[in-house]
Design a protein around this motif. Sequence first.
Motif, mmCIF file in Angstrom:
data_model
loop_
_atom_site.group_PDB
_atom_site.id
_atom_site.type_symbol
_atom_site.label_atom_id
_atom_site.label_comp_id
_atom_site.label_asym_id
_atom_site.label_seq_id
_atom_site.Cartn_x
_atom_site.Cartn_y
_atom_site.Cartn_z
ATOM 1 N N TRP A 140 8.677 -20.700 -7.644
ATOM 2 C CA TRP A 140 8.379 -22.133 -7.567
ATOM 3 C C TRP A 140 7.736 -22.670 -8.843
ATOM 4 O O TRP A 140 8.086 -23.739 -9.330
ATOM 5 C CB TRP A 140 7.436 -22.422 -6.389
ATOM 6 N N THR A 141 6.782 -21.937 -9.368
ATOM 7 C CA THR A 141 6.017 -22.428 -10.522
ATOM 8 C C THR A 141 6.911 -22.674 -11.728
ATOM 9 O O THR A 141 6.921 -23.771 -12.285
ATOM 10 C CB THR A 141 4.901 -21.418 -10.881
ATOM 11 N N TRP A 142 7.664 -21.642 -12.125
ATOM 12 C CA TRP A 142 8.507 -21.783 -13.302
ATOM 13 C C TRP A 142 9.664 -22.757 -13.068
ATOM 14 O O TRP A 142 10.060 -23.474 -13.985
ATOM 15 C CB TRP A 142 9.028 -20.427 -13.767
ATOM 16 N N SER A 143 10.193 -22.787 -11.862
ATOM 17 C CA SER A 143 11.255 -23.758 -11.564
ATOM 18 C C SER A 143 10.742 -25.174 -11.735
ATOM 19 O O SER A 143 11.404 -26.020 -12.348
ATOM 20 C CB SER A 143 11.770 -23.570 -10.134
ATOM 21 N N LEU A 144 9.547 -25.442 -11.214
ATOM 22 C CA LEU A 144 8.954 -26.772 -11.346
ATOM 23 C C LEU A 144 8.647 -27.093 -12.807
ATOM 24 O O LEU A 144 8.876 -28.224 -13.259
ATOM 25 C CB LEU A 144 7.686 -26.855 -10.491
ATOM 26 N N VAL A 145 8.161 -26.113 -13.558
ATOM 27 C CA VAL A 145 7.890 -26.320 -14.989
ATOM 28 C C VAL A 145 9.175 -26.686 -15.715
ATOM 29 O O VAL A 145 9.219 -27.643 -16.502
ATOM 30 C CB VAL A 145 7.234 -25.068 -15.619
ATOM 31 N N PHE A 146 10.258 -25.931 -15.461
ATOM 32 C CA PHE A 146 11.532 -26.215 -16.124
ATOM 33 C C PHE A 146 12.072 -27.592 -15.736
ATOM 34 O O PHE A 146 12.622 -28.309 -16.573
ATOM 35 C CB PHE A 146 12.569 -25.132 -15.832
ATOM 36 N N VAL A 147 11.926 -27.968 -14.479
ATOM 37 C CA VAL A 147 12.385 -29.288 -14.038
ATOM 38 C C VAL A 147 11.610 -30.387 -14.761
ATOM 39 O O VAL A 147 12.188 -31.338 -15.298
ATOM 40 C CB VAL A 147 12.261 -29.441 -12.502
ATOM 41 N N LEU A 148 10.295 -30.259 -14.790
ATOM 42 C CA LEU A 148 9.462 -31.303 -15.413
ATOM 43 C C LEU A 148 9.679 -31.366 -16.924
ATOM 44 O O LEU A 148 9.802 -32.469 -17.486
ATOM 45 C CB LEU A 148 7.987 -31.065 -15.089
ATOM 46 N N VAL A 149 9.736 -30.225 -17.581
ATOM 47 C CA VAL A 149 9.973 -30.216 -19.028
ATOM 48 C C VAL A 149 11.351 -30.792 -19.345
ATOM 49 O O VAL A 149 11.508 -31.605 -20.269
ATOM 50 C CB VAL A 149 9.812 -28.792 -19.606
ATOM 51 N N SER A 150 12.356 -30.408 -18.569
ATOM 52 C CA SER A 150 13.710 -30.941 -18.786
ATOM 53 C C SER A 150 13.743 -32.450 -18.568
ATOM 54 O O SER A 150 14.383 -33.182 -19.331
ATOM 55 C CB SER A 150 14.710 -30.263 -17.847
ATOM 56 N N LEU A 151 13.055 -32.920 -17.533
ATOM 57 C CA LEU A 151 12.999 -34.356 -17.256
ATOM 58 C C LEU A 151 12.371 -35.113 -18.417
ATOM 59 O O LEU A 151 12.902 -36.139 -18.860
ATOM 60 C CB LEU A 151 12.221 -34.611 -15.960
ATOM 61 N N VAL A 152 11.260 -34.598 -18.932
ATOM 62 C CA VAL A 152 10.593 -35.255 -20.065
ATOM 63 C C VAL A 152 11.488 -35.226 -21.297
ATOM 64 O O VAL A 152 11.646 -36.250 -21.988
ATOM 65 C CB VAL A 152 9.226 -34.590 -20.355
ATOM 66 N N LEU A 153 12.095 -34.082 -21.574
ATOM 67 C CA LEU A 153 12.958 -33.982 -22.754
ATOM 68 C C LEU A 153 14.150 -34.939 -22.668
ATOM 69 O O LEU A 153 14.519 -35.576 -23.656
ATOM 70 C CB LEU A 153 13.449 -32.551 -22.936
ATOM 71 N N MET A 154 14.752 -35.047 -21.477
ATOM 72 C CA MET A 154 15.933 -35.902 -21.347
ATOM 73 C C MET A 154 15.584 -37.392 -21.267
ATOM 74 O O MET A 154 16.247 -38.212 -21.884
ATOM 75 C CB MET A 154 16.753 -35.489 -20.121
ATOM 76 N N GLU A 155 14.553 -37.736 -20.512
ATOM 77 C CA GLU A 155 14.267 -39.152 -20.254
ATOM 78 C C GLU A 155 13.298 -39.784 -21.243
ATOM 79 O O GLU A 155 13.382 -40.978 -21.500
ATOM 80 C CB GLU A 155 13.737 -39.331 -18.824
ATOM 81 N N VAL A 156 12.366 -39.010 -21.790
ATOM 82 C CA VAL A 156 11.382 -39.577 -22.714
ATOM 83 C C VAL A 156 11.790 -39.344 -24.162
ATOM 84 O O VAL A 156 11.814 -40.262 -24.978
ATOM 85 C CB VAL A 156 9.971 -38.999 -22.440
ATOM 86 N N VAL A 157 12.151 -38.094 -24.478
ATOM 87 C CA VAL A 157 12.504 -37.735 -25.848
ATOM 88 C C VAL A 157 13.990 -38.000 -26.125
ATOM 89 O O VAL A 157 14.400 -38.057 -27.267
ATOM 90 C CB VAL A 157 12.134 -36.253 -26.117
ATOM 91 N N HIS A 158 14.788 -38.144 -25.066
ATOM 92 C CA HIS A 158 16.230 -38.418 -25.151
ATOM 93 C C HIS A 158 17.020 -37.266 -25.779
ATOM 94 O O HIS A 158 17.924 -37.480 -26.576
ATOM 95 C CB HIS A 158 16.507 -39.727 -25.895
ATOM 96 N N VAL A 159 16.657 -36.047 -25.385
ATOM 97 C CA VAL A 159 17.404 -34.860 -25.807
ATOM 98 C C VAL A 159 18.600 -34.715 -24.865
ATOM 99 O O VAL A 159 18.465 -34.850 -23.654
ATOM 100 C CB VAL A 159 16.509 -33.594 -25.737
ATOM 101 N N HIS A 160 19.748 -34.458 -25.438
ATOM 102 C CA HIS A 160 20.963 -34.302 -24.633
ATOM 103 C C HIS A 160 20.834 -33.066 -23.744
ATOM 104 O O HIS A 160 20.347 -32.015 -24.193
ATOM 105 C CB HIS A 160 22.176 -34.175 -25.549
ATOM 106 N N PRO A 161 21.275 -33.149 -22.460
ATOM 107 C CA PRO A 161 21.163 -31.993 -21.551
ATOM 108 C C PRO A 161 21.845 -30.736 -22.071
ATOM 109 O O PRO A 161 21.367 -29.626 -21.827
ATOM 110 C CB PRO A 161 21.839 -32.472 -20.263
ATOM 111 N N ALA A 162 22.940 -30.890 -22.801
ATOM 112 C CA ALA A 162 23.648 -29.713 -23.326
ATOM 113 C C ALA A 162 22.769 -28.946 -24.309
ATOM 114 O O ALA A 162 22.814 -27.715 -24.354
ATOM 115 C CB ALA A 162 24.946 -30.140 -23.999
ATOM 116 N N ILE A 163 21.938 -29.646 -25.061
ATOM 117 C CA ILE A 163 21.044 -28.985 -26.017
ATOM 118 C C ILE A 163 19.992 -28.174 -25.267
ATOM 119 O O ILE A 163 19.672 -27.042 -25.641
ATOM 120 C CB ILE A 163 20.391 -30.020 -26.962
ATOM 121 N N ILE A 164 19.472 -28.733 -24.181
ATOM 122 C CA ILE A 164 18.478 -28.025 -23.371
ATOM 123 C C ILE A 164 19.108 -26.777 -22.745
ATOM 124 O O ILE A 164 18.526 -25.686 -22.789
ATOM 125 C CB ILE A 164 17.894 -28.952 -22.288
ATOM 126 N N ILE A 165 20.286 -26.934 -22.173
ATOM 127 C CA ILE A 165 20.976 -25.793 -21.562
ATOM 128 C C ILE A 165 21.272 -24.730 -22.600
ATOM 129 O O ILE A 165 21.034 -23.534 -22.381
ATOM 130 C CB ILE A 165 22.267 -26.260 -20.850
#
Length: 191
Positions: A140-165
């Motif tokens: 749960w912990t790491w899954s939630l961390v990855f979800v939140l970090v991915s959300l911030v990177l995509m929605e705030v920093v505007h990093v493309h999801p393919a780059i994160i993956i």
Amino acid sequence: MKQADIFMAFFRVGMLGFGGGPSAIPLVQKEVVEKYHWMDSEEFGDVLALANAMPGPIATKMAGYIGFRVGGLWGMVNGLFALMIPTIVFMIVLLNVLNSYKDKPWVKGMAAAVVPVVAVMLLTMTWDFFKKSTKSALGWTWSLVFVLVSLVLMEVVHVHPAIIIFALLLGALVKGSSPFKGEAQKGKMKT
């Protein structure tokens, strides 16, 4: 028989995948994982992640790969053909009709009504993937961390999801083993 199943699976996706690739993903999952059992949810998630990391339309990449995996070269051609034919026909016929009536309220209402349905389908699939990730070595912990970090990177920093993956896949490849093994073993010891 397998070629007919490949055709029907991706033909249904092509017929019902209104709105493009993201709306087709839950339909592909329903056909491939739940109906025909060609792969399990974890394998489907891996295919989805790789398809997202590559350029081009996601539904066609998935149809090509899954078709090839299930039925070889002809399965790939069959899956791609079955997925694209409904789209081509609908584009030609419906766009001509809708263009004639684009200012009518019923056309605007029809287009608006599809959006919440697609949103629910994507949310359901997302929740399913999240539940599976929490049961994996991540927990749960790491899954939630990855979800939140991915959300911030995509929605705030505007990093493309393919780059994160791609970064996560590269990190896993370089690391070679899971850094989360200790947490997964702790969870197993508690049960």
